[in-house]
Design a protein around this motif. Sequence first.
Motif, PDB file in Angstrom:
ATOM      1  N   VAL A 193      13.991 -31.679  -7.586  1.00  0.00           N
ATOM      2  CA  VAL A 193      14.418 -30.049  -8.796  1.00  0.00           C
ATOM      3  C   VAL A 193      13.696 -30.284  -9.876  1.00  0.00           C
ATOM      4  O   VAL A 193      13.258 -29.362  -9.703  1.00  0.00           O
ATOM      5  N   LEU A 194      14.342 -31.131 -10.684  1.00  0.00           N
ATOM      6  CA  LEU A 194      13.317 -31.214 -11.847  1.00  0.00           C
ATOM      7  C   LEU A 194      11.903 -31.193 -11.403  1.00  0.00           C
ATOM      8  O   LEU A 194      11.061 -30.882 -12.783  1.00  0.00           O
ATOM      9  N   PHE A 195      11.405 -32.516 -10.628  1.00  0.00           N
ATOM     10  CA  PHE A 195       9.574 -32.471 -10.737  1.00  0.00           C
ATOM     11  C   PHE A 195       9.456 -31.151  -9.852  1.00  0.00           C
ATOM     12  O   PHE A 195       8.528 -30.343 -10.300  1.00  0.00           O
ATOM     13  N   ALA A 196      10.043 -30.626  -8.566  1.00  0.00           N
ATOM     14  CA  ALA A 196      10.118 -29.391  -8.500  1.00  0.00           C
ATOM     15  C   ALA A 196       9.270 -28.429  -9.480  1.00  0.00           C
ATOM     16  O   ALA A 196       8.566 -27.657  -9.566  1.00  0.00           O
ATOM     17  N   LEU A 197      10.327 -27.966 -11.028  1.00  0.00           N
ATOM     18  CA  LEU A 197      10.701 -26.918 -11.610  1.00  0.00           C
ATOM     19  C   LEU A 197       9.127 -27.131 -12.624  1.00  0.00           C
ATOM     20  O   LEU A 197       8.794 -26.795 -13.037  1.00  0.00           O
ATOM     21  N   LEU A 200      -0.722 -25.587   0.856  1.00  0.00           N
ATOM     22  CA  LEU A 200      -0.064 -27.465   1.532  1.00  0.00           C
ATOM     23  C   LEU A 200       1.187 -27.446   1.011  1.00  0.00           C
ATOM     24  O   LEU A 200       1.248 -28.257   2.218  1.00  0.00           O
ATOM     25  N   GLY A 201       1.684 -27.364   0.196  1.00  0.00           N
ATOM     26  CA  GLY A 201       2.861 -27.846  -0.193  1.00  0.00           C
ATOM     27  C   GLY A 201       4.135 -27.783   1.207  1.00  0.00           C
ATOM     28  O   GLY A 201       4.418 -28.640   1.207  1.00  0.00           O
ATOM     29  N   GLN A 202       3.746 -26.414   1.146  1.00  0.00           N
ATOM     30  CA  GLN A 202       4.655 -25.502   2.328  1.00  0.00           C
ATOM     31  C   GLN A 202       4.272 -26.313   3.557  1.00  0.00           C
ATOM     32  O   GLN A 202       5.041 -26.133   4.378  1.00  0.00           O
ATOM     33  N   ALA A 203       3.011 -26.443   3.660  1.00  0.00           N
ATOM     34  CA  ALA A 203       2.399 -26.511   5.046  1.00  0.00           C
ATOM     35  C   ALA A 203       2.421 -27.632   5.613  1.00  0.00           C
ATOM     36  O   ALA A 203       2.529 -28.852   7.026  1.00  0.00           O
ATOM     37  N   LEU A 204       2.371 -29.115   4.173  1.00  0.00           N
ATOM     38  CA  LEU A 204       2.167 -30.709   4.950  1.00  0.00           C
ATOM     39  C   LEU A 204       4.803 -30.319   5.388  1.00  0.00           C
ATOM     40  O   LEU A 204       4.965 -30.552   4.532  1.00  0.00           O
ATOM     41  N   THR A 259      14.738 -50.264  -8.648  1.00  0.00           N
ATOM     42  CA  THR A 259      14.451 -50.119  -9.841  1.00  0.00           C
ATOM     43  C   THR A 259      13.916 -47.987  -9.762  1.00  0.00           C
ATOM     44  O   THR A 259      13.759 -47.463  -8.638  1.00  0.00           O
ATOM     45  N   TRP A 260      13.753 -47.706 -11.192  1.00  0.00           N
ATOM     46  CA  TRP A 260      13.427 -46.354 -11.186  1.00  0.00           C
ATOM     47  C   TRP A 260      12.535 -46.025 -10.334  1.00  0.00           C
ATOM     48  O   TRP A 260      12.260 -44.710  -9.934  1.00  0.00           O
ATOM     49  N   LEU A 261      11.743 -47.382  -9.992  1.00  0.00           N
ATOM     50  CA  LEU A 261       9.843 -46.906  -9.430  1.00  0.00           C
ATOM     51  C   LEU A 261       9.926 -46.597  -7.576  1.00  0.00           C
ATOM     52  O   LEU A 261       9.519 -45.752  -7.466  1.00  0.00           O
ATOM     53  N   HIS A 262      11.579 -46.902  -7.358  1.00  0.00           N
ATOM     54  CA  HIS A 262      11.978 -47.083  -6.295  1.00  0.00           C
ATOM     55  C   HIS A 262      12.281 -45.290  -5.867  1.00  0.00           C
ATOM     56  O   HIS A 262      11.970 -45.185  -4.658  1.00  0.00           O
ATOM     57  N   PHE A 263      12.266 -44.721  -6.699  1.00  0.00           N
ATOM     58  CA  PHE A 263      12.561 -43.174  -6.895  1.00  0.00           C
ATOM     59  C   PHE A 263      11.614 -42.464  -7.189  1.00  0.00           C
ATOM     60  O   PHE A 263      11.509 -41.267  -6.264  1.00  0.00           O
ATOM     61  N   VAL A 264      10.174 -43.234  -7.091  1.00  0.00           N
ATOM     62  CA  VAL A 264       9.235 -42.020  -8.014  1.00  0.00           C
ATOM     63  C   VAL A 264       8.588 -41.152  -6.691  1.00  0.00           C
ATOM     64  O   VAL A 264       8.565 -40.019  -6.173  1.00  0.00           O
ATOM     65  N   MET A 265       7.719 -41.964  -5.330  1.00  0.00           N
ATOM     66  CA  MET A 265       7.414 -41.833  -4.441  1.00  0.00           C
ATOM     67  C   MET A 265       8.751 -40.378  -3.835  1.00  0.00           C
ATOM     68  O   MET A 265       8.156 -39.623  -3.491  1.00  0.00           O
ATOM     69  N   PRO A 266       9.509 -40.768  -3.381  1.00  0.00           N
ATOM     70  CA  PRO A 266      11.075 -39.402  -2.857  1.00  0.00           C
ATOM     71  C   PRO A 266      10.789 -38.421  -2.786  1.00  0.00           C
ATOM     72  O   PRO A 266      11.470 -37.623  -2.779  1.00  0.00           O
ATOM     73  N   THR A 267      10.715 -39.034  -4.360  1.00  0.00           N
ATOM     74  CA  THR A 267      11.105 -37.289  -5.257  1.00  0.00           C
ATOM     75  C   THR A 267      10.062 -36.715  -5.612  1.00  0.00           C
ATOM     76  O   THR A 267      10.010 -35.955  -4.962  1.00  0.00           O
ATOM     77  N   TYR A 309       7.694 -31.662  -4.213  1.00  0.00           N
ATOM     78  CA  TYR A 309       6.607 -31.128  -4.028  1.00  0.00           C
ATOM     79  C   TYR A 309       6.848 -30.100  -2.603  1.00  0.00           C
ATOM     80  O   TYR A 309       6.590 -29.192  -2.220  1.00  0.00           O
ATOM     81  N   TYR A 310       7.726 -30.913  -0.992  1.00  0.00           N
ATOM     82  CA  TYR A 310       8.539 -29.742  -0.264  1.00  0.00           C
ATOM     83  C   TYR A 310       8.968 -27.880  -0.812  1.00  0.00           C
ATOM     84  O   TYR A 310       9.270 -27.302  -0.542  1.00  0.00           O
ATOM     85  N   VAL A 311       9.981 -28.609  -2.092  1.00  0.00           N
ATOM     86  CA  VAL A 311      10.475 -27.164  -2.256  1.00  0.00           C
ATOM     87  C   VAL A 311       9.532 -26.586  -3.657  1.00  0.00           C
ATOM     88  O   VAL A 311      10.218 -25.283  -4.156  1.00  0.00           O
ATOM     89  N   ALA A 312       8.869 -27.326  -4.242  1.00  0.00           N
ATOM     90  CA  ALA A 312       8.349 -26.308  -4.973  1.00  0.00           C
ATOM     91  C   ALA A 312       7.298 -25.109  -5.006  1.00  0.00           C
ATOM     92  O   ALA A 312       8.087 -24.261  -5.886  1.00  0.00           O
TER      93      ALA A 312
END
Lengths: 321, 305
Positions: free
Chosen positions: B105-109, B137-141, B168-176, B181-184
């Motif tokens: 959510v923070l990333f989306a904001l 693009l975000g909504q369509a993918l 580690t926190w690096l593991h969360f980068v891509m899922p985030t 991006y999907y909710v942004a």
Amino acid sequence: MSAILTVEGLEVDLSVPAGTLHAVRDVSFEVARGETLCIVGESGCGKSMTALALMGLLPRNARRRARRLVFDGIDLAAASRTQTNDLRGSRMSMIFQEPMTALNPAYTIGNQLCGVYRRHKGGSAAAARERAAFLLGKVGIAAAGERLGQYPHQLSGGLRQRVMIAMALMCDPALIVADEPTTALDVTIQAQILKLLKDLQDEFGMALVLITHDLGVVARVADSVAVMYAGAIVERGTAAQVFAAPRHPYTAGLIDCIPVPGRTKPGERLGAIPGTVPALVGNITGCAFRSRCAHAQARCEDAPPQHAEGGHEWACIRGAA
Amino acid sequence: MLGFAVRRLALALAVALAVSAASFVLLRLSGDVAAAIAGEGARAEDIAFVRKAYGLDRPLIVQYAEWLGNTLRGDLGTSLYFKTDVSALVADKLPVTLILGLSSVLFALAVSLPLGILAAIFPNTWIDRLCLALAVLGQALPNFFFALCLILLFSISLRWLPVSGTGTWLHFVMPTIALGYYVAPAFMRLIRAGMIETLAADYVRTARASGLSPASVVFKHALRNALIPVVALAAVQLGFLLGGSIVIETIFALDGLGYLAYQSITYKDFPTTQAVVLLLSVVYIFLTFTADIVNAWLDPRLRVA
């Protein structure tokens, strides 16, 4: 008295889907220090656009041109955005028609008043607050200290317009432009607000450009009057000149529309001007008022001649009586 | 403001209680707990024995009261499938899901706020259209496809980020990024529409007429009022991300609540399902409550409600 505001050949063009709308056409007037000029006219005659053009607040699709636009010795036509922004709210301020929506619902009255002061004068929060409380008192709001902590929705329309006036006065301006400041208010409140504006003018000495469609308002407060029709000023003079001897048939028609206690008999029909304002898209040739004018002649197809007589000016084929 | 918060909190607690009762009853209607405990191929008398032994033959209301009492004491029962304490199980998975949901959510904001504001300041220009293109693009993918593209780029080609896990926190980068991006786009559109409306509002014209700086006009006077619907959406989206991130959790092997919910339903693990449903609804109610408080802070007119 020297002029605080000189306007010469002001034009405002709006690009609209139908083409270019010439909202203000070659408008010229002067306002002396401490003077009250009323700009009168029907809806859509360009009076609000004139006000916004003075403040540099025109909508994005509008373009302003002027031969001369000088405020307090500063050439507004050549001023940068930053310069104009520094003047707004400080040397010149504006009061709007809708007190219900003109204040931000998310901030307290005090926050909004102090914001203007601190933007232009800097200084401490306490100094701004003191100034705000002082002016709330001046505009007739009791318990000013308490009101500063309130939000706009906790205030009535009349109180909000008083707050707007206080906000306009925060930095002691030389000119206030008021666009229909009493139109949205109850009749009794209207009279109070007008009296308040006059009293404040006497006390602080600022000039006032009052935009209104209500000649009753004009009669009460104006030193001089400019009557606008279809984007142009058709008659201009002191209030005494314009009311006692209106030269333009449009002005005469407007004055006939005011009921006068004692003279207008009960049941008598008030004057009315037939027809509607012409479309302002494209060019107007000849007198714009001729289609509604009882005195229209073939000569009205040409541009109306300008008459001047002791500071009283009008644009009509009809000369002095 | 405090009175408002207390009233909202009382309402939130009442809703939580109602949801717990409804979910308890619905889950009991969805299958036979005794049969699930007895296991596959159990005889009818085994099931009947289990039903008696576990007190499942008592009236539903009594069972609910007992479950509620245990839950309030922090005892969520024992998982039928994992054979461990459900409280421990949930406590183990919750942080992963919370971190993922919040960061998404923070990333989306972080993406949608600048884009939405820019688009509103320059409506119908190339800037606006560029922002819109990014949003479409975000909504369509589909987000699993986008997630796979990210893995291909950042893990396989560039080798910058780990493919899966939660170390580690690096593991969360891509899922985030994938979830955020999907909710942004929804945020961006709401911010754009809100800002266009507030930038045209009378009080913004007043702010301009007062000579306030463009930054003050946009951020102090326009943005605050435009954010009110965004806060409500953020609460709903965060709730959605907590309960609905199963796909992303699966792709990146994030052992979170979403995946646990999926497993517990598949294996008819009633106590675990019950606990996850309760937890998610409480989180949801908490988010709505928080959104109400934030909005009341943003807009004083809401404080009386």
